[in-house]
Design a protein around this motif. Structure first.
Motif, short mmCIF file in Angstrom:
data_model
loop_
_atom_site.label_atom_id
_atom_site.label_comp_id
_atom_site.label_asym_id
_atom_site.label_seq_id
_atom_site.Cartn_x
_atom_site.Cartn_y
_atom_site.Cartn_z
N LEU A 241 46.28 5.74 80.03
CA LEU A 241 45.66 5.10 81.18
C LEU A 241 44.69 4.00 80.76
O LEU A 241 44.68 2.91 81.34
CB LEU A 241 44.94 6.14 82.05
N VAL A 242 43.89 4.27 79.75
CA VAL A 242 42.95 3.27 79.25
C VAL A 242 43.71 2.05 78.74
O VAL A 242 43.35 0.90 79.02
CB VAL A 242 42.02 3.86 78.16
N GLN A 243 44.79 2.29 78.01
CA GLN A 243 45.59 1.19 77.49
C GLN A 243 46.19 0.37 78.63
O GLN A 243 46.17 -0.87 78.61
CB GLN A 243 46.69 1.73 76.58
N GLU A 244 46.72 1.04 79.65
CA GLU A 244 47.32 0.33 80.78
C GLU A 244 46.28 -0.46 81.56
O GLU A 244 46.52 -1.61 81.96
CB GLU A 244 48.04 1.32 81.71
N ILE A 245 45.13 0.13 81.78
CA ILE A 245 44.06 -0.57 82.49
C ILE A 245 43.63 -1.81 81.73
O ILE A 245 43.47 -2.90 82.30
CB ILE A 245 42.87 0.38 82.74
N ASN A 246 43.45 -1.67 80.42
CA ASN A 246 43.05 -2.82 79.61
C ASN A 246 44.12 -3.91 79.60
O ASN A 246 43.80 -5.10 79.66
CB ASN A 246 42.72 -2.37 78.19
N THR A 247 45.38 -3.51 79.54
CA THR A 247 46.47 -4.49 79.57
C THR A 247 46.47 -5.25 80.89
O THR A 247 46.56 -6.48 80.91
CB THR A 247 47.83 -3.78 79.37
N GLN A 248 46.38 -4.52 81.99
CA GLN A 248 46.39 -5.16 83.31
C GLN A 248 45.16 -6.03 83.53
O GLN A 248 45.25 -7.11 84.11
CB GLN A 248 46.52 -4.12 84.42
N ALA A 249 44.01 -5.59 83.05
CA ALA A 249 42.79 -6.38 83.19
C ALA A 249 42.90 -7.69 82.41
O ALA A 249 42.43 -8.73 82.87
CB ALA A 249 41.58 -5.58 82.71
N ALA A 250 43.53 -7.64 81.27
CA ALA A 250 43.69 -8.86 80.47
C ALA A 250 44.67 -9.84 81.13
O ALA A 250 44.53 -11.04 80.99
CB ALA A 250 44.17 -8.51 79.06
#
Length: 82
Positions: A51-60
């Protein structure tokens, strides 16, 4: 706290902060999943990492996909897609 920069110990007692942590719905749900044998500590950690990885990817990616325009308060919204 409201944000990562917000130190709620400035306006809440230690007891109130601890009570809020104990009442956190995400923590409670994780405890429920573990108590029912639905998920292990390891599985929950894996899920959190994903989830952290997905959130960071989408935020970028966000600024590349959506351009916004600030509107006045009278327009009843703060941004819209262009």
């Amino acid at each position: 706290p409201h944000t990562s920069d917000d130190d709620d110990r400035n306006y809440r007692s230690r007891e109130e902060v601890e009570a809020a942590k104990a009442d956190d719905p995400i923590t409670k749900f994780a405890q429920y999943l573990q108590s029912q044998g639905i998920a292990s500590d390891f599985e929950l950690l894996q899920l959190k990492d994903r989830l952290v990885q997905e959130i960071n990817t989408q935020a970028a990616l966000w600024p590349e996909h959506i351009e916004t325009q600030l509107l006045t308060p009278w327009e009843r919204t703060y941004m819209r897609r262009l």
